[in-house]
Write a protein that holds these residues in place. Structure first.
Motif, PDB file in Angstrom:
ATOM      1  N   UNK A  67      -7.090  14.877   4.199  1.00  0.00           N
ATOM      2  CA  UNK A  67      -5.820  15.528   4.525  1.00  0.00           C
ATOM      3  C   UNK A  67      -4.668  14.864   3.783  1.00  0.00           C
ATOM      4  N   UNK A  68      -4.649  13.549   3.779  1.00  0.00           N
ATOM      5  CA  UNK A  68      -3.531  12.875   3.106  1.00  0.00           C
ATOM      6  C   UNK A  68      -3.675  13.025   1.596  1.00  0.00           C
ATOM      7  N   UNK A  69      -4.881  13.046   1.103  1.00  0.00           N
ATOM      8  CA  UNK A  69      -5.141  13.245  -0.322  1.00  0.00           C
ATOM      9  C   UNK A  69      -4.649  14.624  -0.782  1.00  0.00           C
ATOM     10  N   UNK A  70      -4.738  15.564   0.112  1.00  0.00           N
ATOM     11  CA  UNK A  70      -4.352  16.942  -0.218  1.00  0.00           C
ATOM     12  C   UNK A  70      -2.841  17.156  -0.108  1.00  0.00           C
ATOM     13  N   UNK A  71      -2.109  16.109   0.218  1.00  0.00           N
ATOM     14  CA  UNK A  71      -0.656  16.263   0.297  1.00  0.00           C
ATOM     15  C   UNK A  71      -0.132  16.407   1.705  1.00  0.00           C
ATOM     16  N   UNK A  72      -0.969  16.111   2.671  1.00  0.00           N
ATOM     17  CA  UNK A  72      -0.582  16.302   4.066  1.00  0.00           C
ATOM     18  C   UNK A  72       0.273  15.202   4.660  1.00  0.00           C
ATOM     19  N   UNK A  73       0.581  14.189   3.875  1.00  0.00           N
ATOM     20  CA  UNK A  73       1.384  13.077   4.395  1.00  0.00           C
ATOM     21  C   UNK A  73       0.505  12.016   5.011  1.00  0.00           C
ATOM     22  N   UNK A  74       1.126  10.942   5.481  1.00  0.00           N
ATOM     23  CA  UNK A  74       0.359   9.799   5.972  1.00  0.00           C
ATOM     24  C   UNK A  74      -0.431  10.091   7.248  1.00  0.00           C
ATOM     25  N   UNK A 103       0.838  -1.211   0.000  1.00  0.00           N
ATOM     26  CA  UNK A 103       0.000   0.000   0.000  1.00  0.00           C
ATOM     27  C   UNK A 103       0.869   1.256   0.000  1.00  0.00           C
ATOM     28  N   UNK A 104       1.926   1.224   0.804  1.00  0.00           N
ATOM     29  CA  UNK A 104       2.812   2.389   0.875  1.00  0.00           C
ATOM     30  C   UNK A 104       3.513   2.611  -0.466  1.00  0.00           C
ATOM     31  N   UNK A 105       3.982   1.517  -1.078  1.00  0.00           N
ATOM     32  CA  UNK A 105       4.622   1.651  -2.388  1.00  0.00           C
ATOM     33  C   UNK A 105       3.652   2.211  -3.419  1.00  0.00           C
ATOM     34  N   UNK A 106       2.415   1.733  -3.367  1.00  0.00           N
ATOM     35  CA  UNK A 106       1.415   2.244  -4.304  1.00  0.00           C
ATOM     36  C   UNK A 106       1.211   3.743  -4.088  1.00  0.00           C
ATOM     37  N   UNK A 107       1.139   4.121  -2.828  1.00  0.00           N
ATOM     38  CA  UNK A 107       0.930   5.545  -2.501  1.00  0.00           C
ATOM     39  C   UNK A 107       2.137   6.380  -2.939  1.00  0.00           C
ATOM     40  N   UNK A 108       3.341   5.833  -2.795  1.00  0.00           N
ATOM     41  CA  UNK A 108       4.525   6.548  -3.286  1.00  0.00           C
ATOM     42  C   UNK A 108       4.406   6.778  -4.793  1.00  0.00           C
ATOM     43  N   UNK A 109       3.906   5.769  -5.481  1.00  0.00           N
ATOM     44  CA  UNK A 109       3.730   5.888  -6.932  1.00  0.00           C
ATOM     45  C   UNK A 109       2.722   6.965  -7.293  1.00  0.00           C
ATOM     46  N   UNK A 110       1.661   7.082  -6.499  1.00  0.00           N
ATOM     47  CA  UNK A 110       0.685   8.154  -6.741  1.00  0.00           C
ATOM     48  C   UNK A 110       1.369   9.508  -6.679  1.00  0.00           C
ATOM     49  N   UNK A 111       2.265   9.662  -5.687  1.00  0.00           N
ATOM     50  CA  UNK A 111       2.983  10.933  -5.549  1.00  0.00           C
ATOM     51  C   UNK A 111       3.888  11.160  -6.760  1.00  0.00           C
ATOM     52  N   UNK A 113       8.589   9.395   2.448  1.00  0.00           N
ATOM     53  CA  UNK A 113       8.169   9.859   1.122  1.00  0.00           C
ATOM     54  C   UNK A 113       6.859  10.646   1.193  1.00  0.00           C
ATOM     55  N   UNK A 114       6.384  10.923   2.427  1.00  0.00           N
ATOM     56  CA  UNK A 114       5.136  11.677   2.597  1.00  0.00           C
ATOM     57  C   UNK A 114       4.044  11.143   1.675  1.00  0.00           C
TER      58      UNK A 114
END
Lengths: 326, 372
Positions: free
Chosen positions: B251-258, B144-152, B192-193
């Motif tokens: 908040x996390x969607x807006x770039x606020x980190x995990x 999940x974290x890797x996927x989220x890093x990819x989104x960023x 990687x926020x």
């Protein structure tokens, strides 16, 4: 034909660069691989060229590296992970074996996992514990992984690019004792399919199979044996999962004798698998038992004993002599 | 029992909205929910519970190898799933049956796993990014974290457009909280926020090991050491689960980190049908949590808002219909051919697979027409 003379470290570096230029989804992940270029400098210059989002200097957590690489692969990336040393791969063993290896099957073909895990492996560098091991058999034993290992700069340049282009997870074992010797690299063509073994020296008396760091030693042994009138055919396996047996079977049908050499402990090893398979497929051609020349089944010893532990030219020739004595 | 002063509760166990300084930020989100949306949340909880019971029955009758009940955890799951957006990616454990259903997983497909027919029963792309179950605890938090890093890296998040910016929810449990992978996921997510919400259902028991053995500090405090804000909610309060998840996801969607949520809930049943909780749990504890049943609480709230017997009776009927349908279709599921073992192990040709598949096919064919 475009020939360059490169070390294996530089050849892999060039191969990584070519793959990154060809596909922006190719990213590198690992410890100290950024501005430092990795402890072996295999990624030197790539961070400056491609930036921190393509060359990720990760936290020091191997399971984290492989686990997040899996997620990035789900997102469409093609991660190339560097495990700093062979003996440091085990924190990632669970993610590699229970996840990466099995996720393609678990997804029933709906998702591929094009992840490459680069592992500098093997001895001959006089290093401390956990820095000289040969753990390849664990991974070749695991369904869902492909395991390949180049023995020379030319193969290294091409095989790393072929690994990155594959949609399957690939364990890429880099023989660190061969990082620095230079060799010719043909930049125009690979010349061999990825999962093929190859006869690297023709001979008639004994077949000698090796891979990775042992290939150059096998060639030296063949050279010395030739001076004494023994003709050895040397085969570089190149791929450990799958293993391309056809050239080995053909060779044994010709020579009737087989010696398999590897640095790894011999018990339950790649060498054992080759021996068992040739016993099945070339039984009537064999004039002697298949012999293995390997590391001992002990932990890799302290550096001052590594020359006693690792197979060398003399131990290979001793086995060749034993085979010929039958 | 494990509620603390920090536990966010929007709906009291009696089904009354809690209005105080803690709930004030969340009440507007709850007030925006229409009656239809509120009733949909209840419907999902009630129907999945009936499915859960049917699956348990199927196991007891020998039709499933094992069943993993989610009894008691419906509010934590339905609330958080309701808070997700279509573009979000969800990485479950192996117990988020209703989250899967809400994203589009046919419950019968869930049972294909436990009937021993497949290890992965759906295509995440087809079921709105609900990823496959993960049996090895905590492994999915790194994926999940890797996927989220990819989104960023892709710029697919944090652009200020919530309707398209994506985020990731990683579900995990109190048992998994002790796994090294979870700590590594928190490290990578923070470094990687990444736009990821860790949603921990603390159901108090990891098979027979109590949460007190997993952690001497409340689990919502653990992420703070990684630089990730954590909150604790009453996981048997579907409104708290919805509103707090919604806020943290945005908040996390807006770039606020995990972000990290610990949802206090309770595994009212066994860990799986192979477990026997009477060997290690007290009746008093089960009594406490039975009195905090998430469905009873929400029914009281909806009744106070005017929902009548017709509504609740219709859910009961829907649950019965689903149970009958699931039973019939599960019993009719075909067993894959033996050649399926070799398919998809690799995505490209591998000689061992080809040789062994061919050998098995020839071996099986050698019996055809022979002594049966």
């Amino acid at each position: 034909m475009t020939i360059e003379t490169l070390s294996m470290a530089k050849a892999i570096n060039n191969g990584l660069r070519a793959a990154m230029k060809a596909d922006e989804k190719v990213i590198l992940m690992g410890e100290d691989i950024g501005p430092l270029g990795g402890v072996f400098r295999v990624t030197e210059g790539l961070h400056a060229e491609f930036g921190g989002n393509r060359v990720l200097d990760t936290p020091l957590a191997e399971s984290g590296i492989v686990g997040t690489a899996i997620g990035l692969a789900m997102r469409g990336y093609r991660p190339v992970c560097e495990i700093q040393f062979d003996g440091f791969i085990f924190p990632a063993f669970d993610q590699i074996v229970t996840q990466l290896a099995k996720l393609t099957a678990r997804h029933q073909g709906h998702q591929t996992f094009p992840v490459v895990i680069r592992v500098p492996f093997g001895g001959h560098i006089g290093a401390v514990e956990h820095h000289q091991e040969s753990p390849e058999a664990y991974f070749a034993h695991t369904a869902g992984l492909r395991v390949i290992s180049p023995s020379n700069p030319h193969d290294a340049y091409w095989m790393i690019q072929e690994a990155i282009a594959s949609n399957d997870p690939i364990m890429f074992f880099e023989p660190k004792s061969r990082y620095w010797p230079k060799g010719e690299v043909d930049l125009s063509a690979s010349g061999s399919p990825t999962y093929s073994s190859r006869v690297v020296r023709e001979g008639t008396g004994v077949t000698l199979v090796a891979y990775g760091p042992m290939v150059s030693m096998a060639l030296q042994a063949a050279e010395l044996a030739a001076e004494e009138g023994t003709s050895i055919e040397v085969i570089d396996l190149r791929s450990l999962s799958p293993i391309d047996y056809a050239p080995v079977v053909a060779s044994v049908q010709k020579t009737g004798r087989l010696v398999v050499a590897s640095e790894a402990p011999g018990n339950v090893s790649i060498a054992s698998e080759v021996a068992a398979t040739l016993a099945e497929r070339a039984f009537y051609s064999l004039e002697a038992p298949v012999l293995r020349v390997s590391g001992f089944d002990t932990p890799f010893p302290p550096a001052k004993l590594e020359a006693n532990y690792l197979p060398d030219v003399d131990r290979i020739l001793e086995a060749v002599d034993r085979s010929l004595a039958y | 029992m494990s509620y603390t002063d920090a536990t966010i509760q929007v709906l009291s166990p009696e089904g009354v909205i809690v209005e105080n300084d803690t709930t004030a930020p969340y009440l507007p989100l709850v007030e925006k929910l229409s009656d239809a949306e509120l009733q949909e949340m209840h419907r999902q909880m009630v129907v999945i519970r009936r499915f859960d019971i049917e699956a348990g029955n199927l196991q007891r009758q020998g039709h499933l190898g094992i069943w993993i009940p989610s009894l008691g955890q419906e509010a934590a799951q339905v609330g958080s799933a309701t808070a997700s957006r279509p573009q979000d990616h969800i990485f479950p454990t192996y117990r988020e049956h209703v989250v899967g259903r809400m994203r589009g997983v046919d419950p019968v497909d869930t049972l294909r796993i436990w009937r021993g027919l497949t290890h992965g029963a759906w295509d995440p792309k087809v079921v709105n990014n609900f990823h496959l179950y993960a049996v090895v605890l905590g492994t999915q938090t790194l994926h999940a974290t890797g996927y989220a890093m990819g989104l960023t890296f892709d710029g697919a998040t944090g652009t200020g457009t919530p309707d398209t910016d994506a985020a990731v929810i990683a579900y995990l449990g109190d048992g998994a909280s002790s796994q090294g992978d979870v700590s590594e996921a928190l490290v990578f997510a923070a470094s990687y926020q990444a736009p990821i919400l860790f949603f921990l259902q603390n159901n108090h028991w990891a098979i027979s090991v109590p949460v007190t053995r997993q952690s001497r500090t409340p689990l919502y405090l653990r992420p703070s050491g990684f630089g990730i804000p954590g909150v604790q909610i009453d996981g048997n309060d579907v409104l708290a689960s919805y509103a707090v998840t919604r806020e943290n996801l945005e908040e996390t969607r807006a770039g606020g980190g995990p972000r990290f949520i610990e949802a206090l809930t309770y595994r009212m049943g066994a860990h799986t049908t192979s477990d026997d909780p009477t060997k290690y749990r007290d009746d008093a504890e089960l009594d406490f949590w039975t009195r905090h049943d998430p469905i009873a609480r929400f029914e009281a709230f909806l009744r106070a808002k005017g929902a009548g017997d017709d509504f609740f009776d219709s859910l009961t009927q829907e649950g019965e219909d689903l149970a009958a349908d699931v039973r019939a279709r599960t019993l009719a599921l075909p067993v894959p051919s033996s050649s399926a073992m070799f398919e998809h192990v690799y995505s490209e040709a591998h000689t061992l697979m080809q040789e062994q598949a061919a050998w098995l096919a020839a071996y099986e064919a050698s019996f055809e027409g022979g002594a049966a």
